[in-house]
Design a protein around this motif. Structure first.
Motif, PDB file in Angstrom:
ATOM      1  N   MET A   1      -7.381  -8.409 -11.137  1.00  0.00           N
ATOM      2  CA  MET A   1      -8.455  -8.224 -10.135  1.00  0.00           C
ATOM      3  C   MET A   1      -8.812  -9.676  -9.573  1.00  0.00           C
ATOM      4  O   MET A   1      -8.815  -9.674  -8.565  1.00  0.00           O
ATOM      5  N   VAL A   2      -8.771 -10.475 -10.370  1.00  0.00           N
ATOM      6  CA  VAL A   2      -9.002 -12.036  -9.669  1.00  0.00           C
ATOM      7  C   VAL A   2      -7.758 -12.640  -8.664  1.00  0.00           C
ATOM      8  O   VAL A   2      -8.100 -12.987  -7.697  1.00  0.00           O
ATOM      9  N   ALA A   3      -6.351 -12.167  -9.243  1.00  0.00           N
ATOM     10  CA  ALA A   3      -5.374 -12.237  -8.437  1.00  0.00           C
ATOM     11  C   ALA A   3      -5.541 -11.631  -7.074  1.00  0.00           C
ATOM     12  O   ALA A   3      -4.973 -11.976  -5.971  1.00  0.00           O
TER      13      ALA A   3
ATOM     14  N   ILE B   1       0.796  -1.215   0.124  1.00  0.00           N
ATOM     15  CA  ILE B   1      -0.134  -0.181  -0.017  1.00  0.00           C
ATOM     16  C   ILE B   1       0.859   1.344  -0.130  1.00  0.00           C
ATOM     17  O   ILE B   1       0.878   2.136  -0.623  1.00  0.00           O
ATOM     18  N   THR B   2       1.871   1.179   0.850  1.00  0.00           N
ATOM     19  CA  THR B   2       2.845   2.328   0.824  1.00  0.00           C
ATOM     20  C   THR B   2       3.450   2.687  -0.283  1.00  0.00           C
ATOM     21  O   THR B   2       3.549   3.957  -0.913  1.00  0.00           O
ATOM     22  N   VAL B   3       4.167   1.734  -0.824  1.00  0.00           N
ATOM     23  CA  VAL B   3       4.847   1.767  -2.438  1.00  0.00           C
ATOM     24  C   VAL B   3       3.930   2.213  -3.204  1.00  0.00           C
ATOM     25  O   VAL B   3       4.266   3.229  -4.051  1.00  0.00           O
ATOM     26  N   THR B   4       2.376   1.741  -3.291  1.00  0.00           N
ATOM     27  CA  THR B   4       1.687   1.838  -4.505  1.00  0.00           C
ATOM     28  C   THR B   4       1.312   3.561  -4.448  1.00  0.00           C
ATOM     29  O   THR B   4       1.169   4.163  -5.376  1.00  0.00           O
ATOM     30  N   ARG B   5       1.060   4.035  -3.133  1.00  0.00           N
ATOM     31  CA  ARG B   5       0.616   5.398  -2.931  1.00  0.00           C
ATOM     32  C   ARG B   5       1.579   6.415  -3.181  1.00  0.00           C
ATOM     33  O   ARG B   5       1.261   7.605  -3.847  1.00  0.00           O
ATOM     34  N   LEU B   6       2.961   5.944  -3.121  1.00  0.00           N
ATOM     35  CA  LEU B   6       3.953   6.677  -3.374  1.00  0.00           C
ATOM     36  C   LEU B   6       4.328   6.829  -4.524  1.00  0.00           C
ATOM     37  O   LEU B   6       4.631   7.994  -5.206  1.00  0.00           O
ATOM     38  N   ALA B   7       4.608   5.468  -5.301  1.00  0.00           N
ATOM     39  CA  ALA B   7       4.892   5.664  -6.716  1.00  0.00           C
ATOM     40  C   ALA B   7       3.928   5.832  -7.657  1.00  0.00           C
ATOM     41  O   ALA B   7       4.184   6.608  -8.843  1.00  0.00           O
ATOM     42  N   ARG B   8       2.666   5.660  -7.341  1.00  0.00           N
ATOM     43  CA  ARG B   8       1.574   5.846  -8.135  1.00  0.00           C
ATOM     44  C   ARG B   8       1.834   5.228  -9.587  1.00  0.00           C
ATOM     45  O   ARG B   8       1.673   6.243 -10.670  1.00  0.00           O
TER      46      ARG B   8
ATOM     47  N   ALA C   1      -5.029  -4.279  -0.292  1.00  0.00           N
ATOM     48  CA  ALA C   1      -3.758  -3.873  -0.668  1.00  0.00           C
ATOM     49  C   ALA C   1      -3.582  -4.089  -2.043  1.00  0.00           C
ATOM     50  O   ALA C   1      -3.168  -3.334  -2.675  1.00  0.00           O
ATOM     51  N   LEU C   2      -3.911  -5.319  -2.675  1.00  0.00           N
ATOM     52  CA  LEU C   2      -3.660  -5.861  -3.843  1.00  0.00           C
ATOM     53  C   LEU C   2      -4.885  -4.948  -5.035  1.00  0.00           C
ATOM     54  O   LEU C   2      -4.424  -4.683  -5.843  1.00  0.00           O
ATOM     55  N   SER C   3      -5.955  -4.901  -4.202  1.00  0.00           N
ATOM     56  CA  SER C   3      -6.824  -3.932  -5.077  1.00  0.00           C
ATOM     57  C   SER C   3      -6.395  -2.573  -5.292  1.00  0.00           C
ATOM     58  O   SER C   3      -6.479  -1.951  -6.447  1.00  0.00           O
ATOM     59  N   VAL C   4      -5.892  -1.895  -4.420  1.00  0.00           N
ATOM     60  CA  VAL C   4      -5.286  -0.670  -4.590  1.00  0.00           C
ATOM     61  C   VAL C   4      -4.237  -0.737  -5.906  1.00  0.00           C
ATOM     62  O   VAL C   4      -4.015   0.364  -6.318  1.00  0.00           O
ATOM     63  N   LEU C   5      -3.251  -1.745  -5.466  1.00  0.00           N
ATOM     64  CA  LEU C   5      -2.217  -1.950  -6.619  1.00  0.00           C
ATOM     65  C   LEU C   5      -2.672  -1.783  -7.900  1.00  0.00           C
ATOM     66  O   LEU C   5      -2.419  -1.262  -8.828  1.00  0.00           O
ATOM     67  N   VAL C   6      -4.102  -2.524  -7.904  1.00  0.00           N
ATOM     68  CA  VAL C   6      -4.536  -2.871  -9.686  1.00  0.00           C
ATOM     69  C   VAL C   6      -5.116  -1.555  -9.880  1.00  0.00           C
ATOM     70  O   VAL C   6      -5.018  -1.104 -11.048  1.00  0.00           O
ATOM     71  N   ILE C   7      -5.671  -0.685  -9.146  1.00  0.00           N
ATOM     72  CA  ILE C   7      -6.407   0.544  -9.165  1.00  0.00           C
ATOM     73  C   ILE C   7      -5.455   1.592  -9.777  1.00  0.00           C
ATOM     74  O   ILE C   7      -5.652   2.050 -10.869  1.00  0.00           O
ATOM     75  N   ASN C   8      -4.026   1.467  -9.095  1.00  0.00           N
ATOM     76  CA  ASN C   8      -3.029   2.531  -9.515  1.00  0.00           C
ATOM     77  C   ASN C   8      -2.380   2.009 -11.118  1.00  0.00           C
ATOM     78  O   ASN C   8      -2.064   3.038 -11.615  1.00  0.00           O
TER      79      ASN C   8
END
Length: 480
Positions: free
Chosen positions: A357-359, A319-326, A387-394
């Motif tokens: 999304m399935v993963a 979550i942290t890396v995803t939000r920082l790196a976008r 956490a993984l859904s946030v990664l998929v969103i970004n």
């Protein structure tokens, strides 16, 4: 004095000769076993079995310990014995002897001549014939042999008053070997070994089919009722159903009411994925919480905690890396001639988004330790899926609410399942079905909106900039 020495020497020699002869006889019968733990302290025993070689060895190790400790909780006045194959890990044996007070009898696996009849996934039952070693526990007058997927609700010591063989009929035609009473006898054991060699008929290739063949007329025997004077019966008897309450009986009424005998023992002879020690068993199957309540009180979850903490830390990092790196597709997809972008590439990107999304909802399910507490397991699963859904969103620049619709649906489904005021299992099943029916349109609409959003972004020129050329700034890109 001189006359006593030869007499003592002769007595000692005679004792040694008897011991050597007995040992030789036992070795000839293939019964040599190593016993670890305390010596026999009672005339009776509850016995279970453990062997290795299945993908679920650790799960059954935990299950055996919880089941045996449930006997202590109900104040069973009998020894607790484990018949363990020689390849059971030493630290497991030490924990069960030192911490649980079990007597562990180490045996060699009995060869299963019916192995070819098991087939497929049932090969995990290949070594269940080790259960026959229960007849070699001649230190005891009676033994109650139990499977690890049982939980004792109240004391069942009256079972030791039953005869030479007693079992419960869960199936109308065949008794269940998850719990049965026996009188140990080396002669009976030798007879069973002979039947294995000669190929006695076995309907399922495991212990159940073999023992049904050994006692084919048990259905015609009288029902066991413990004598009030405490005497032991002789012969074979059927046990009342209350000594082996199939968990499926509970889900119809959502409470126990088995009128045939005391409601003493729960058994879980269901499909492997619905055993009570799996974290996902509750609130899907409410009895799983009863099993984990006993484990929480007796054993705790120290063995799984390092894995759980590492998973939580991993999801926090994601979550942290995803939000920082976008990260976005604008950084991952390049094409020198965007006007010639093929429909195949767009279709592959859509497929990749769906698979991601399935993963996101599948990976957390498989990496959580299977035997953690259900509340802990579901909490980690939901956190990991988020956490993984946030990664998929970004990564795919998808609408957050649409991606998280499935996450919210799972959360509310758990609340519907765990609702404690259902009148019975039928009402609960109808409520779950009604919720699934009502939520399906929302899930479909969210999927459609995600695909439309992805298609819109794929058709934008800035989404596929040429290599070495800066992408023109748009209102969409300003948001990121």
């Amino acid at each position: 004095m001189a006359g006593r020495l030869p007499l003592a020497a002769a007595s000692l020699l005679l004792l040694l000769l008897v011991a050597v002869t007995a040992a030789a006889a036992r070795e000839e019968r293939g019964l040599v076993a190593r016993v670890e733990g305390p010596p026999p302290r009672h005339r009776h025993a509850y016995a279970a079995m453990m062997y290795m070689g299945t993908p679920r060895d650790y799960e059954f190790y935990v299950a055996v310990r919880v089941m045996m400790r449930s006997l202590t909780r109900v104040r069973a006045d009998a020894d607790r014995v484990l018949i363990a194959s020689a390849d059971v890990p030493r630290d497991w044996v030490r924990a069960m002897t030192e911490e649980d007070g079990l007597r562990v009898v180490i045996v060699e696996n009995l060869r299963n001549p019916y192995e070819g009849n098991l087939g497929g996934i049932n090969k995990r039952f290949k070594l269940t014939l080790n259960k026959l070693y229960a007849w070699t526990l001649v230190d005891y007058e009676r033994v109650v042999m139990i499977d690890s997927d049982n939980i004792f609700l109240q004391n069942t010591d009256e079972l030791f008053q039953c005869g030479q063989f007693c079992a419960v009929f869960i199936n109308p035609c065949y008794f269940h070997t998850g719990l049965f009473v026996l009188q140990p006898s080396i002669d009976v054991f030798k007879g069973m070994l002979h039947d294995l060699e000669t190929g006695r008929e076995n309907s399922d290739g495991a212990d159940q089919g073999f023992l049904v063949g050994c006692y084919p007329d048990l259905l015609d025997k009288p029902m066991f009722h413990p004598p009030e004077n405490g005497t032991k019966l002789n012969g074979t008897y059927r046990l009342p159903l209350g000594y082996q309450m199939d968990a499926s009986y509970y889900y119809l009424k959502l409470h126990w009411h088995v009128p045939c005998g005391p409601n003493s023992v729960i058994t879980f002879p269901s499909a492997p994925w619905f055993k009570p020690w799996y974290w996902w068993s509750w609130p899907v199957l409410p009895l799983g919480l009863s099993w984990h309540r006993q484990r929480w009180d007796d054993l705790g979850y120290a063995a799984e905690m390092p894995v759980i903490l590492m998973e939580v830390l991993m999801y926090i990092v994601i979550i942290t890396v995803t939000r920082l790196a976008r990260p976005g597709m604008t950084k991952l997809c390049y094409n020198r001639r965007p006007e010639k972008q093929s429909a195949l590439v767009q279709w592959l990107i859509k497929l990749a988004a769906i698979m991601a999304m399935v993963a996101a909802y599948s990976i957390p399910f498989f990496v959580i330790p299977r035997t953690v507490h259900p509340i802990m397991g579901w909490s980690i699963y939901l956190f990991g899926a988020l956490a993984l859904s946030v990664l998929v969103i970004n990564v795919f620049l998808l609408p957050p609410l649409d991606v998280l619709t499935m996450w919210l649906a799972i959360v509310f489904m758990l609340f519907v399942m765990a609702f404690p005021w259902y009148h019975d299992g039928v009402v609960r099943a109808l409520a779950i079905f009604g919720y699934a029916f009502c939520s399906a349109p929302f899930l479909w609409a969210s999927m459609v909106r995600m695909m439309d959003s992805l298609q819109t972004m794929l058709e934008r020129d800035p989404f596929f900039p040429r290599i070495g050329e800066p992408a023109p700034e748009t209102e969409f890109s300003k948001l990121y």
